[in-house]
Design a protein around this motif. Sequence first.
Motif, PDB file in Angstrom:
ATOM      1  N   THR B 124       4.330  -0.769   0.296  1.00 55.26           N
ATOM      2  CA  THR B 124       3.322  -0.742  -0.766  1.00 55.26           C
ATOM      3  C   THR B 124       2.314  -1.868  -0.615  1.00 55.26           C
ATOM      4  OG1 THR B 124       4.772  -2.023  -2.183  1.00 55.26           O
ATOM      5  CG2 THR B 124       4.785   0.358  -2.495  1.00 55.26           C
ATOM      6  N   GLN B 125       2.654  -2.922   0.126  1.00 56.67           N
ATOM      7  CA  GLN B 125       1.657  -3.989   0.252  1.00 56.67           C
ATOM      8  C   GLN B 125       0.677  -3.698   1.389  1.00 56.67           C
ATOM      9  OE1 GLN B 125       1.086  -6.815   2.477  1.00 56.67           O
ATOM     10  NE2 GLN B 125       2.450  -5.990   4.030  1.00 56.67           N
ATOM     11  N   LYS B 126       1.003  -2.659   2.221  1.00 57.26           N
ATOM     12  CA  LYS B 126       0.056  -2.288   3.271  1.00 57.26           C
ATOM     13  C   LYS B 126      -1.218  -1.749   2.627  1.00 57.26           C
ATOM     14  CE  LYS B 126       1.308  -1.991   7.296  1.00 57.26           C
ATOM     15  NZ  LYS B 126       1.164  -2.995   8.369  1.00 57.26           N
ATOM     16  N   LYS B 127      -2.314  -1.964   3.334  1.00 58.17           N
ATOM     17  CA  LYS B 127      -3.595  -1.634   2.746  1.00 58.17           C
ATOM     18  C   LYS B 127      -3.752  -0.138   2.470  1.00 58.17           C
ATOM     19  CE  LYS B 127      -8.099  -3.736   3.146  1.00 58.17           C
ATOM     20  NZ  LYS B 127      -8.902  -4.623   3.969  1.00 58.17           N
ATOM     21  N   ARG B 128      -3.288   0.680   3.390  1.00 53.95           N
ATOM     22  CA  ARG B 128      -3.550   2.104   3.255  1.00 53.95           C
ATOM     23  C   ARG B 128      -2.313   2.827   2.763  1.00 53.95           C
ATOM     24  NH1 ARG B 128      -6.801   5.033   5.357  1.00 53.95           N
ATOM     25  NH2 ARG B 128      -8.884   4.171   5.321  1.00 53.95           N
ATOM     26  N   VAL B 129      -1.704   2.274   1.743  1.00 57.33           N
ATOM     27  CA  VAL B 129      -0.450   2.849   1.292  1.00 57.33           C
ATOM     28  C   VAL B 129      -0.645   4.292   0.830  1.00 57.33           C
ATOM     29  CG1 VAL B 129      -0.771   1.839  -0.984  1.00 57.33           C
ATOM     30  CG2 VAL B 129       1.455   2.651  -0.316  1.00 57.33           C
ATOM     31  N   GLY B 130       0.142   5.160   1.382  1.00 53.62           N
ATOM     32  CA  GLY B 130       0.135   6.569   0.964  1.00 53.62           C
ATOM     33  C   GLY B 130      -1.185   7.252   1.185  1.00 53.62           C
ATOM     34  N   GLY B 131      -2.114   6.571   1.841  1.00 58.37           N
ATOM     35  CA  GLY B 131      -3.448   7.144   1.973  1.00 58.37           C
ATOM     36  C   GLY B 131      -3.558   8.100   3.143  1.00 58.37           C
ATOM     37  N   LYS B 132      -4.708   8.686   3.277  1.00 58.39           N
ATOM     38  CA  LYS B 132      -4.866   9.665   4.352  1.00 58.39           C
ATOM     39  C   LYS B 132      -5.702   9.050   5.463  1.00 58.39           C
ATOM     40  CE  LYS B 132      -4.090  13.259   1.231  1.00 58.39           C
ATOM     41  NZ  LYS B 132      -4.589  14.099   0.247  1.00 58.39           N
TER      42      LYS B 132
END
Lengths: 667, 132
Positions: B124-132
């Motif tokens: 969750t701390q990654k920048k593109r969390v769950g993103g496309k």
Amino acid sequence: MADIGYIALLLALVASIYAAISFIFGVRGRHPALVDSARNSLLAASGLVSISVATLLYALITHDFQIEYVANYTSSDMSLPYLISALWAGNTGSLLFWAWLISIFAAVVLLQKRDIGKELVPYASAIIMVTQAFFLILLLWVANPFQELSYTVNPQLFNYVQANVDGVGLNPMLENLGMIIHPPTLLIGYVGFTVPFAFAIAALLSRRLSDEWLITIRRWTIIAWLFLGVGNILGAWWAYVELGWGGYWAWDPVENAGFMPWLVATAFLHSIMMQRRRGMLKVWNMVLIILTFTLAIFGTFLTRSGILSSVHTFSESALGPFFLAFLGVTLFGSLVLVFYRRNGLKSEAEMESLVSRESTFLLNNLLLVGAAFTIFLGTVFPLISEWVRGVKISVGPPFFNQVNGPIFLAAILLTGICALIGWRRASTKNLARNFLWPLVVALVLGIVLFILGVRQWYALVVLSVCSFVLYTIFYEWFRGARARHRMKAENYLKAFFGLVWANRPRYGGYIVHIAIILIAIGVVGSYFYSMEKEVILMPGEEMTIEGYTLTYEGMVSSQTESRITYTATLSVHNKGKLIGQLVPEKYFHRAYPAVTEVAIRSTLVEDLYVILVGWDEVGATAFKVLINPVIKWIWIGGAVLLLGGLVALWPERRRPPAIETPETGGK
Amino acid sequence: MRPKRLFIILILSLVLLPVTPVLAADITVEDIAGQLMCSCDCGIVLSECECDTQEEMVTIIEQQLAQGESQQEILDYFVAQYGDQILVPPTPATTPPPKQDSNLVLWALALIGILAVGVVIYLTQKKRVGGK
């Protein structure tokens, strides 16, 4: 009379459901009139639940033993404070109290003046109303506090009331100041988390995913967190002075139930700082507040379902499946919602270095949530094991202590390290300078303690870590005060208070950290250095323990209408000097088993704790005597925790002009 | 979409946690009296003893039952007052397995759980969390 309470609940349910629906349709379809009507309906529901509570209180105070609840938990010789406390002493009454708290909080949320987050209120109110409706349904059809007593409902209780023309009365173990304030404190904490949860869901529903919901709920979260924390400590204190086994915390399922949401909420309070400062951890924050709320509900599920036995459980009731269903729907629904809104919750920054304040916050979250998880696991493991293998394994305090001891120690250490590391990225030079003195202090203290005879390595490590953290906090205070002293030419004392006052949330946090350290010292000292002796004395005989000499003077008995009390008197000498008398008691209540009243002589150094175990007809009397070192520091830590929380909560004197509009602000 | 799948698994595993209510059958005074020793130091099981103390204890059990206390709660009450010796010692043939505090499965689960929390926080701390 009972009908009034019941009908009020029924009307409150109608009003809550209407309010929930109208809020959503009103705000979605942009019908301000409908939203206004929902607001009125919500306030009406609060009024109706309050009427219902007043009705039950009236029945309790006027000894209306026609009502099952009143007959079960009160008797005519009880004093007014205990009659009132009977409202939360039993299952159905405390459920009504819960619903009442929700309704009051809902009204406060609605009536609060706010610059930020106005648009979230209708959504949040709808969520709160749904929760309230759930509790009202339980009260109306599953656990009705206004149930009339009849032979068919509860034949044994009915016969008891017929025979004695009186109620059974409050369990004498609950006759303690702690018992009057501990349950409502804890319940305010549990129920309080409904508000931040509702705003989180409101933010998700309305797609207003900037920081406005966090700003709106900060104070609510701290209030709930503070009440839950203080409630837990009060519970520990009550167990210590009333239950008479010498300890204060047993990792009982219900104690765990109060501790888990507190831990996750603590993680939440820390990680929202990351979101406010760096725009990170948005998904995580949502998950944390959802977990906090569901764990709070899980706590009441444990207490009321009877699936685990515990000193706290109410009599088994049919409530379990309902709570389980509510939990499942809440958890699943909210997490699915988070999943669908994940694009609005993208992180704006990434961690830049492992050695940074960010990483200490992440680690802090890992430790706190990890601790909550292991406690959850230990609590439900007997059930899992029975379900999977058919063997009920009991998980005792050793598991909880062994897992959580190191976790909490690391978490405490982090509070010190965190303050010494800057945001984003710290340089090695900075680190060396910042860490040098705290480490020296910790090391010196460790050596001094070792020379003084502290040989338990775990105690040595904990105390060194505590001194490390204390040093960092006090140095931070000193540095701030010095800067103010130089800039504003104030004296140090004034500068310090000015500093705290100007930055209350931050310094409130520091005070809470000090409280945690005081509690840690109390826990470690009493855990490692407690000792106990069991003796049988004839009147006139004496025993010694750790420099204390206790002389048994004799026993007297006294009788009131409902109980016979036996009081033993012991003179206490310390190093030859008379320092006082201790009078442990045991009493036999007509409707309850014997209750032990311990006698405690408490000082900052140690508690002398005497339990009257039993006696025979010739006068030989058995005592259990304990020395509990530094245990008082836990209670002092509780008071400091309250102080820190209040400092952090203290409202701003004047709201700053609304520069931050919801559209632009919050970053 | 691996994070997505992970997320769904996480949600499901949280929701499907096995929690099964245990239902208690009707209990009688005799059931409980059969599991307690009489506290008059006679060394006789409560349901068999014939003394005043026995009457007192039975009355207490009756009153507790009247309030809807469960069997375990009542037994716990007596244990709290008199210690473990108030319980009838189990006969060897039916002795339940001893308390197990350190259980390998328990510890393994605790460790896995903490690691899982760590993985979730990291993701969750990654920048593109769950993103496309």
